[in-house]
Scaffold this motif. Structure first.
Motif, PDB file in Angstrom:
ATOM      1  N   UNK A  72       0.827  -1.208   0.000  1.00 51.52           N
ATOM      2  CA  UNK A  72       0.000   0.000   0.000  1.00 51.52           C
ATOM      3  C   UNK A  72       0.864   1.262   0.000  1.00 51.52           C
ATOM      4  N   UNK A  73       1.927   1.266   0.818  1.00 49.85           N
ATOM      5  CA  UNK A  73       2.833   2.417   0.845  1.00 49.85           C
ATOM      6  C   UNK A  73       3.478   2.645  -0.514  1.00 49.85           C
ATOM      7  N   UNK A  74       3.889   1.542  -1.159  1.00 46.07           N
ATOM      8  CA  UNK A  74       4.481   1.639  -2.500  1.00 46.07           C
ATOM      9  C   UNK A  74       3.472   2.259  -3.471  1.00 46.07           C
ATOM     10  N   UNK A  75       2.247   1.784  -3.408  1.00 46.61           N
ATOM     11  CA  UNK A  75       1.177   2.281  -4.287  1.00 46.61           C
ATOM     12  C   UNK A  75       1.014   3.799  -4.126  1.00 46.61           C
ATOM     13  N   UNK A  76       0.961   4.241  -2.890  1.00 50.75           N
ATOM     14  CA  UNK A  76       0.757   5.669  -2.637  1.00 50.75           C
ATOM     15  C   UNK A  76       1.963   6.494  -3.057  1.00 50.75           C
ATOM     16  N   UNK A  77       3.176   5.950  -2.820  1.00 49.44           N
ATOM     17  CA  UNK A  77       4.381   6.708  -3.168  1.00 49.44           C
ATOM     18  C   UNK A  77       4.516   6.903  -4.675  1.00 49.44           C
ATOM     19  N   UNK A  78       3.996   5.957  -5.452  1.00 48.08           N
ATOM     20  CA  UNK A  78       4.086   6.062  -6.906  1.00 48.08           C
ATOM     21  C   UNK A  78       2.883   6.782  -7.506  1.00 48.08           C
ATOM     22  N   UNK A  79       1.884   7.110  -6.654  1.00 49.48           N
ATOM     23  CA  UNK A  79       0.636   7.727  -7.124  1.00 49.48           C
ATOM     24  C   UNK A  79       0.042   6.888  -8.260  1.00 49.48           C
ATOM     25  N   UNK A  80       0.021   5.604  -8.013  1.00 48.28           N
ATOM     26  CA  UNK A  80      -0.429   4.653  -9.020  1.00 48.28           C
ATOM     27  C   UNK A  80      -1.945   4.535  -9.011  1.00 48.28           C
ATOM     28  N   UNK A  81      -2.509   4.216 -10.172  1.00 46.77           N
ATOM     29  CA  UNK A  81      -3.936   3.886 -10.235  1.00 46.77           C
ATOM     30  C   UNK A  81      -4.173   2.418  -9.896  1.00 46.77           C
ATOM     31  N   UNK A  82      -3.185   1.599 -10.225  1.00 45.71           N
ATOM     32  CA  UNK A  82      -3.270   0.174  -9.887  1.00 45.71           C
ATOM     33  C   UNK A  82      -1.858  -0.345  -9.661  1.00 45.71           C
ATOM     34  N   UNK A  83      -1.680  -1.029  -8.553  1.00 45.83           N
ATOM     35  CA  UNK A  83      -0.384  -1.638  -8.249  1.00 45.83           C
ATOM     36  C   UNK A  83      -0.580  -3.140  -8.123  1.00 45.83           C
ATOM     37  N   UNK A  84       0.198  -3.884  -8.890  1.00 42.09           N
ATOM     38  CA  UNK A  84       0.137  -5.334  -8.863  1.00 42.09           C
ATOM     39  C   UNK A  84       1.215  -5.847  -7.918  1.00 42.09           C
TER      40      UNK A  84
END
Length: 832
Positions: free
Chosen positions: A117-129
């Motif tokens: 989740x932290x990775x997802x937020x740091x990248x401002x991703x729409x979807x993180x696999x």
């Protein structure tokens, strides 16, 4: 934050365990798979959950209710029919108004979800696999990312030659709800096949997070057994219930263990389990609630569900028992045995390895069960290899197995469809073919028996009629102990991977369709098989050009004692060709030749062609698909040079078009094509890829550089029988000789080698090669990894069936080509 737990799986590959329950409710040691996922989510403070359900939804709802008994809040979204992974989540969109996690309810993992989740937020991703590196990536979707984690490419369940990474999609995603607006509700839509590739095309922020920790996609019975052992041994960091009585032995309440029992962990004993005197339990083993293991019984590496009884001196080794099973005294169950609910195995019975018994069955005392009690046995996890379904005669490929294979194929076709069945001349394929012929009608499919004709003739008849497909059974041309069973689609081409997987699915699930009485298929002998082929053959040959030059076109043909001798002599007669025939009688003892015998046959063909000053010599292989040439000077023609010469002749004679060749073919093909204003399409290095490319509009000639030639104007499959006459036609129209065409080809030199690599290292080696060369302009990813080096190149190609890589190279001299092979052989060795 909410989590969407995907729990609609039927779990057909886990049958018979899933016949009475949905896959997420199959227990992994102490609780259902999906309950382990709930424990993981709770660890990271995620207590609001949406379960997406479809198959046997009631059993999950009745077990979990609103989730309060498990310390969570559960809502349900139920599909009336399967909508795909993304489609099922779309149906629950109204419950999702913020970033959420999607996780499968039928996998076992201890991933750190907070880190994802932290990775997802740091990248401002729409979807993180969430990704994982695995030793064998073939059964998963492979993901290729850049150094920042941005996703570059998806490969859905690739073959070995397509594996450019060992990093796979775990099916765990961190998602922004806005992406659910990309498609309509009620539509079948998949994350990995549809939505994520769409986002990649739109250049949306799409990232992959490579997670550390344990993950197992419990897709089949061996995976299930392994995941239970891993969980017991502490490889998966999730809470396990019970008390650790001693290291390696965990027990629930009310367990009774005799002092004389011998237990080697890791072992889990559920509530109320009783282990009697002299019993031996060897881990990893799971014995669930209220099961009794009687005196001197042996349980080794097995899983036993609740309310079972294991009798005195019974033995279970690598077995799985569902609930309420009875195994009586001295019965023996061996590795891979799976027993369904409410089954009784009586005294002294033996259940052999790999057997599955459906629920509610009764095995009588002293019986030996070697095939499954419902439909049949499971011999292996994968049926299809590079050459179709192959195996040792009467060991791997038996008449019984052939009948089941025919029934499995029939079940994938419509009732009333017709399948053409063919074989080579040997008596072994005759036996196996008859097994297949008996299986197809049981599924309501008609059989048109072609007898024994060359494979190109069989393929042509499938395409020229209304047949839904075809099957050819042959003895391997390389090993007389091996049978190859090849399947054709309605165009006479090899079936694709999806069709292979459908057949495998039916075969391994043993979910055969049984036609009733008047629906049972009919078996008839096909008519005009050779005549139909000969008519099409001659319609695609310039007969006048050949007949005008028959005085210059006398040839030598070696039929290799195969059924090609039933076809070509009549065609040659109609063309008034002067032909010296070798090995023209059909001999089922001579259809398979070892490499040394084949070399001797080619040397004899060379000598005779030279002595007779023939225009060319040709030797057909066992199936008639490949042909090996000798030129008018009696010299054996290298197979790659033969390909280049036929491409040159074809383009010179008929003008431009498209040429299809594999990535292994030399680069002079492009030079030849450019000279004649033609285009080249490079394909993967197998005949199926060349065949499917030959179907494309504009493709006029194709070949694999190993003796197979394709002329799509006739039919888009390899046909050595047709290639002989087509070559004669082109030589006549160009008023030239084969040796002259070969002499005028641009010079090239090629070499090839092979390097061993363990299966578990293949994916990692491909990933490292891709990392090392993938960012440069000199890499081509058609099949394997092709490294362009100016006028030279090297191809690193993983073998699909064996634990090694092939190394191909082209250079300006044979020494330089061999040096390239040695260089990249060393590189692959160094990456292992």
């Amino acid at each position: 934050m909410k989590a969407v737990v995907m729990a609609g799986g039927e779990g057909s590959r886990l049958r018979p365990l899933t016949l009475g329950r949905p896959k997420p409710m199959v227990s992994v040691v102490d609780k259902p798979m999906i309950e382990h996922i709930i424990d993981l989510l709770k660890r990271y403070g995620i207590t609001d959950m949406v379960f997406t359900l479809q198959y046997m939804a009631d059993s999950i709802q009745s077990y979990f209710g609103d989730g309060s008994a498990f310390g969570v809040n559960i809502q349900y979204s139920i599909e009336e029919s399967p909508l795909g992974t993304a489609g099922s989540v779309k149906q629950a969109q109204a419950m999702l108004d913020d970033t959420f996690i999607i996780i499968s309810g039928d996998a076992l993992t201890d991933f750190n979800l907070k880190s994802a989740l932290d990775f997802h937020k740091s990248r401002k991703s729409l979807a993180t696999l969430v990704l994982k590196r695995v030793p064998n990536p073939l059964e998963y979707g492979v993901i290729i990312t850049d150094e920042h984690g941005a996703i570059k490419q998806f490969l859905e369940k690739p073959s070995w030659s397509e594996v450019f990474s060992d990093t796979v999609n775990t099916g765990i995603y961190v998602i922004e709800p806005s992406i659910l607006d990309y498609f309509e509700e009620g539509k079948v839509f998949d994350f990995s096949k549809d939505l994520f590739p769409m986002m990649l095309e739109k250049s949306d922020p799409l990232y992959g997070y490579v997670a550390d920790g344990y993950w197992c996609d419990i897709g089949n019975l061996p995976d299930y057994l392994r995941s239970c052992g891993d969980y017991l041994s502490g490889q998966c960091d999730l809470p396990i219930s019970g008390t650790e009585l001693r290291p390696g032995l965990r027990v629930e309440d009310d367990v009774e263990i005799s002092p004389s029992a011998h237990i080697e962990g890791p072992v889990y004993l559920g509530r109320g389990v009783k282990i009697k005197s002299g019993a031996t339990i060897i881990g990893p083993t799971v014995i669930r609630d209220d099961t009794i293991v009687d005196t001197r019984a042996t349980i080794d590496h097995s899983i036993i569900w609740r309310n079972c009884y294991i009798g005195e001196r019974a033995e279970l080794r690598g077995a799985i028992l569902s609930r309420q099973c009875v195994v009586k005294a001295r019965a023996m169950l061996f590795e891979g045995t799976v027993i369904g609910d409410d089954t009784q195995i009586d005294e002294g019975a033996v259940v052999q390895p790999g057997v599955k018994i459906w629920p509610g069955k009764h095995v009588e005392a002293g019986a030996t069960v070697s095939t499954s009690l419902v439909w049949g046995s499971q011999g292996r996890r994968v049926l299809f290899g590079r050459y179709g379904v192959t195996g040792l005669v009467n060991v791997d490929i038996t008449p019984e197995m052939a009948a089941k294979l025919g029934a499995a194929y029939g079940a994938t076709l419509a009732k009333g469809a017709t399948v053409m069945v063919n074989r080579d001349a040997h008596y072994t394929p005759r036996m196996i073919k008859r097994g297949i012929v008996s299986g197809l009608p049981s599924a309501g499919v008609n059989v048109s028996d072609l007898g024994s004709v060359p494979m190109p003739v069989a393929r042509y008849n499938v395409r020229a009629t209304d047949a839904a497909g075809g099957i050819h059974v042959q003895l391997s041309p390389f090993d007389s102990r091996i049978v190859d069973i090849k399947f054709f689609d309605r165009n006479g081409l090899d079936i694709d991977k999806n069709t292979e997987r459908k057949i495998e699915g039916v075969f391994f699930r043993e979910d055969f369709r049984r036609a009733y009485l008047e629906e049972i298929g009919r078996i008839e002998y096909a008519s005009n098989v050779i005549g139909r082929y000969a008519t099409g053959y001659l319609a695609n040959i310039n007969i006048e050009a050949i007949q005008k030059n028959t005085h210059d076109l006398h040839i030598v043909v070696d039929y290799a004692n195969t059924s090609s001798a039933q076809v070509l002599p009549d065609i040659f007669s109609r063309l008034n060709l002067d032909v010296v025939e070798l090995n023209a009688h059909i001999d089922d003892s001579a259809t398979t030749k070892m490499q040394e015998q084949s070399a001797e046959s080619m040397e004899r063909l060379s000598a005779i062609t030279n002595a007779l000053r023939a225009a060319l010599g040709a030797r057909l292989d066992t199936g008639g698909e490949r042909v090996y040439f000798v030129d008018d000077r009696g010299r054996q023609v290298d197979r790659m040079k033969a390909l280049c010469a036929i491409v040159e002749l074809h383009l010179r004679t008929y003008g431009g078009g498209i040429v299809a060749v594999p990535v292994t073919a030399p680069s002079i093909i492009e030079q030849i094509a450019k000279k004649h204003g033609a285009e080249v399409i490079r394909t993967r290095a197998n005949n199926f890829a060349v065949m499917t490319t030959a179907l494309r509009s504009g493709v006029t000639v194709a070949g694999d550089g190993a003796g197979s030639f394709f002329f799509p104007a006739f039919h888009p499959t390899a046909d050595g029988i047709f290639a002989i006459t087509k070559l004669l036609e082109m030589l006549a129209l160009q008023n030239t000789s084969f040796s002259e065409v070969l002499a005028n080809l641009p010079p090239f030199a090629m070499a090839r080698g092979k390097v061993q690599c363990r299966w578990e290292d293949k994916g990692r080696v491909m990933r490292l090669l891709n990392d090392q060369y993938g960012n440069g302009k000199g890499i081509r990813q058609i099949d394997g990894i092709k490294i362009e080096l100016g006028r030279e190149w090297a191809l690193i190609l993983p073998d699909p069936d064996n634990p090694y890589f092939h190394i191909y190279a082209e250079a300006d001299s044979e020494d330089h080509a061999r040096a390239l092979v040695e260089k990249y052989t060393g590189l692959v060795n160094g990456l292992q």
